[in-house]
Design a protein around this motif. Sequence first.
Motif, PDB file in Angstrom:
ATOM      1  N   ALA A 160       0.838  -1.214   0.000  1.00 22.52           N
ATOM      2  CA  ALA A 160       0.000   0.000   0.000  1.00 22.52           C
ATOM      3  C   ALA A 160       0.866   1.255   0.000  1.00 22.52           C
ATOM      4  CB  ALA A 160      -0.931  -0.013   1.206  1.00 22.52           C
ATOM      5  N   CYS A 161       1.938   1.251   0.770  1.00 20.54           N
ATOM      6  CA  CYS A 161       2.855   2.401   0.809  1.00 20.54           C
ATOM      7  C   CYS A 161       3.515   2.601  -0.547  1.00 20.54           C
ATOM      8  CB  CYS A 161       3.905   2.177   1.899  1.00 20.54           C
ATOM      9  SG  CYS A 161       5.201   3.438   1.919  1.00 20.54           S
ATOM     10  N   TRP A 162       3.998   1.523  -1.146  1.00 22.95           N
ATOM     11  CA  TRP A 162       4.654   1.630  -2.447  1.00 22.95           C
ATOM     12  C   TRP A 162       3.690   2.143  -3.506  1.00 22.95           C
ATOM     13  CZ3 TRP A 162       6.916  -3.982  -2.111  1.00 22.95           C
ATOM     14  CH2 TRP A 162       8.000  -3.987  -1.212  1.00 22.95           C
ATOM     15  N   ARG A 163       2.432   1.707  -3.431  1.00 23.58           N
ATOM     16  CA  ARG A 163       1.460   2.063  -4.472  1.00 23.58           C
ATOM     17  C   ARG A 163       1.000   3.504  -4.402  1.00 23.58           C
ATOM     18  NH1 ARG A 163      -3.749  -0.734  -4.911  1.00 23.58           N
ATOM     19  NH2 ARG A 163      -3.764   0.297  -6.933  1.00 23.58           N
ATOM     20  N   ARG A 164       0.665   4.018  -3.227  1.00 25.08           N
ATOM     21  CA  ARG A 164      -0.083   5.257  -3.165  1.00 25.08           C
ATOM     22  C   ARG A 164       0.496   6.348  -2.289  1.00 25.08           C
ATOM     23  NH1 ARG A 164      -5.264   5.113  -5.416  1.00 25.08           N
ATOM     24  NH2 ARG A 164      -5.036   3.783  -7.232  1.00 25.08           N
ATOM     25  N   THR A 165       1.739   6.231  -1.862  1.00 28.44           N
ATOM     26  CA  THR A 165       2.360   7.374  -1.200  1.00 28.44           C
ATOM     27  C   THR A 165       3.381   7.953  -2.176  1.00 28.44           C
ATOM     28  OG1 THR A 165       4.081   6.045  -0.138  1.00 28.44           O
ATOM     29  CG2 THR A 165       2.038   6.381   1.108  1.00 28.44           C
ATOM     30  N   PRO A 166       3.529   9.257  -2.208  1.00 28.45           N
ATOM     31  CA  PRO A 166       4.405   9.871  -3.209  1.00 28.45           C
ATOM     32  C   PRO A 166       5.839   9.339  -3.204  1.00 28.45           C
ATOM     33  CG  PRO A 166       3.068  11.549  -2.167  1.00 28.45           C
ATOM     34  CD  PRO A 166       2.818  10.272  -1.412  1.00 28.45           C
ATOM     35  N   ASP A 167       6.370   9.022  -2.010  1.00 26.17           N
ATOM     36  CA  ASP A 167       7.778   8.623  -1.935  1.00 26.17           C
ATOM     37  C   ASP A 167       7.990   7.125  -1.773  1.00 26.17           C
ATOM     38  OD1 ASP A 167       8.755  11.287  -2.179  1.00 26.17           O
ATOM     39  OD2 ASP A 167       8.133  11.637  -0.109  1.00 26.17           O
ATOM     40  N   GLY A 168       6.908   6.337  -1.772  1.00 25.59           N
ATOM     41  CA  GLY A 168       7.049   4.883  -1.661  1.00 25.59           C
ATOM     42  C   GLY A 168       7.646   4.305  -2.936  1.00 25.59           C
ATOM     43  N   VAL A 169       8.741   3.560  -2.787  1.00 27.71           N
ATOM     44  CA  VAL A 169       9.431   3.004  -3.959  1.00 27.71           C
ATOM     45  C   VAL A 169       9.504   1.485  -3.849  1.00 27.71           C
ATOM     46  CG1 VAL A 169      11.530   3.054  -5.374  1.00 27.71           C
ATOM     47  CG2 VAL A 169      10.923   5.043  -4.004  1.00 27.71           C
ATOM     48  N   PRO A 170       8.820   0.751  -4.714  1.00 30.68           N
ATOM     49  CA  PRO A 170       9.010  -0.697  -4.704  1.00 30.68           C
ATOM     50  C   PRO A 170      10.446  -1.012  -5.125  1.00 30.68           C
ATOM     51  CG  PRO A 170       7.578  -0.043  -6.527  1.00 30.68           C
ATOM     52  CD  PRO A 170       7.893   1.194  -5.749  1.00 30.68           C
ATOM     53  N   PRO A 171      11.089  -2.010  -4.513  1.00 33.03           N
ATOM     54  CA  PRO A 171      12.476  -2.310  -4.878  1.00 33.03           C
ATOM     55  C   PRO A 171      12.647  -2.436  -6.391  1.00 33.03           C
ATOM     56  CG  PRO A 171      11.828  -3.603  -2.974  1.00 33.03           C
ATOM     57  CD  PRO A 171      10.591  -2.906  -3.455  1.00 33.03           C
ATOM     58  N   GLY A 172      13.592  -1.660  -6.931  1.00 36.95           N
ATOM     59  CA  GLY A 172      13.876  -1.676  -8.365  1.00 36.95           C
ATOM     60  C   GLY A 172      12.930  -0.849  -9.198  1.00 36.95           C
ATOM     61  N   GLY A 173      12.010  -0.127  -8.562  1.00 37.65           N
ATOM     62  CA  GLY A 173      10.997   0.604  -9.316  1.00 37.65           C
ATOM     63  C   GLY A 173      11.059   2.103  -9.119  1.00 37.65           C
ATOM     64  N   GLU A 174       9.953   2.763  -9.442  1.00 38.33           N
ATOM     65  CA  GLU A 174       9.823   4.214  -9.340  1.00 38.33           C
ATOM     66  C   GLU A 174       8.793   4.573  -8.277  1.00 38.33           C
ATOM     67  OE1 GLU A 174       9.932   6.577 -13.428  1.00 38.33           O
ATOM     68  OE2 GLU A 174       8.580   4.859 -13.564  1.00 38.33           O
ATOM     69  N   SER A 175       9.018   5.672  -7.600  1.00 40.23           N
ATOM     70  CA  SER A 175       7.989   6.252  -6.733  1.00 40.23           C
ATOM     71  C   SER A 175       7.095   7.141  -7.586  1.00 40.23           C
ATOM     72  CB  SER A 175       8.628   7.085  -5.625  1.00 40.23           C
ATOM     73  OG  SER A 175       9.228   8.249  -6.181  1.00 40.23           O
ATOM     74  N   LEU A 176       5.947   7.508  -7.032  1.00 38.06           N
ATOM     75  CA  LEU A 176       5.086   8.458  -7.727  1.00 38.06           C
ATOM     76  C   LEU A 176       5.786   9.800  -7.901  1.00 38.06           C
ATOM     77  CD1 LEU A 176       1.693   7.531  -6.072  1.00 38.06           C
ATOM     78  CD2 LEU A 176       2.341   7.169  -8.458  1.00 38.06           C
ATOM     79  N   ALA A 177       6.580  10.196  -6.896  1.00 40.07           N
ATOM     80  CA  ALA A 177       7.326  11.458  -7.008  1.00 40.07           C
ATOM     81  C   ALA A 177       8.314  11.402  -8.175  1.00 40.07           C
ATOM     82  CB  ALA A 177       8.056  11.760  -5.706  1.00 40.07           C
ATOM     83  N   MET A 178       8.911  10.247  -8.405  1.00 34.38           N
ATOM     84  CA  MET A 178       9.830  10.096  -9.544  1.00 34.38           C
ATOM     85  C   MET A 178       9.066  10.216 -10.872  1.00 34.38           C
ATOM     86  SD  MET A 178      11.899   6.876  -8.018  1.00 34.38           S
ATOM     87  CE  MET A 178      13.647   6.891  -8.256  1.00 34.38           C
ATOM     88  N   VAL A 179       7.866   9.650 -10.911  1.00 35.15           N
ATOM     89  CA  VAL A 179       7.038   9.776 -12.121  1.00 35.15           C
ATOM     90  C   VAL A 179       6.673  11.245 -12.336  1.00 35.15           C
ATOM     91  CG1 VAL A 179       4.861   9.105 -13.220  1.00 35.15           C
ATOM     92  CG2 VAL A 179       6.165   7.418 -11.897  1.00 35.15           C
ATOM     93  N   HIS A 180       6.339  11.936 -11.255  1.00 33.71           N
ATOM     94  CA  HIS A 180       6.023  13.368 -11.328  1.00 33.71           C
ATOM     95  C   HIS A 180       7.191  14.139 -11.950  1.00 33.71           C
ATOM     96  CE1 HIS A 180       5.536  17.480  -9.621  1.00 33.71           C
ATOM     97  NE2 HIS A 180       4.276  17.255  -9.915  1.00 33.71           N
ATOM     98  N   GLU A 181       8.403  13.850 -11.507  1.00 32.36           N
ATOM     99  CA  GLU A 181       9.588  14.525 -12.057  1.00 32.36           C
ATOM    100  C   GLU A 181       9.822  14.138 -13.507  1.00 32.36           C
ATOM    101  OE1 GLU A 181      11.459  17.104 -10.915  1.00 32.36           O
ATOM    102  OE2 GLU A 181       9.746  17.099  -9.555  1.00 32.36           O
ATOM    103  N   ARG A 182       9.592  12.874 -13.837  1.00 33.12           N
ATOM    104  CA  ARG A 182       9.757  12.413 -15.211  1.00 33.12           C
ATOM    105  C   ARG A 182       8.806  13.160 -16.145  1.00 33.12           C
ATOM    106  NH1 ARG A 182       6.593   7.784 -17.010  1.00 33.12           N
ATOM    107  NH2 ARG A 182       7.086   6.536 -15.190  1.00 33.12           N
ATOM    108  N   LEU A 183       7.623  13.531 -15.637  1.00 32.39           N
ATOM    109  CA  LEU A 183       6.628  14.213 -16.456  1.00 32.39           C
ATOM    110  C   LEU A 183       6.847  15.721 -16.568  1.00 32.39           C
ATOM    111  CD1 LEU A 183       3.515  12.252 -15.264  1.00 32.39           C
ATOM    112  CD2 LEU A 183       4.231  12.496 -17.653  1.00 32.39           C
TER     113      LEU A 183
END
Length: 193
Positions: free
Chosen positions: A108-131
Amino acid sequence: MTRLVLLRHGESTANAGDVFAGHLDVPLTPAGVLEARAAAAGLAGWCPDVVHASPLVRAAGTAAIVRDLLAPDVEVEHHSALVERHYGVLQGLRRADARARFGAEAVACWRRTPDGVPPGGESLAMVHERLRPYWHEELLPRLESGRAVLVVAHGNSLRMLLAHVSGRQLREASAVEIPTAAPLRPEVRLPAR
């Protein structure tokens, strides 16, 4: 007049299987194709000048269906910034299996908190920066010039794009539910010049 419509792709095989797709290139289901057609019917009377889409096949396919029904002469432009977030170790796992393996709280933390990062993946904040470059260099200039733009992408990339478009805080944008193939007409907050 609506200048911007955001559209999540129609149901994919991963959605139907309750699987984390992320960067996996999974196709639309037959139901997803029907959802895309229904989305176009719901947008009847609105004609985009520009169609932007994620290059992943579920979004690209949805964009092609909707474009063909609304504005067949408009080219679909694919933008890699619009791809779904990379889910790291979760990609390809059924949601129930991910919760059993890593714990429901962690997932749940990895999925829907801005800074939650699944191992080897992206956080939502990283997606925000990518956009950020896409928003400032591709989408914003078209909206400022009065063009009508359809953006077809994924749940998480659209959530983070909403943060740019509407000025929402990341935590608020992270909680937005975006159903498959349900057009969103956000209020665009153009920056003061």
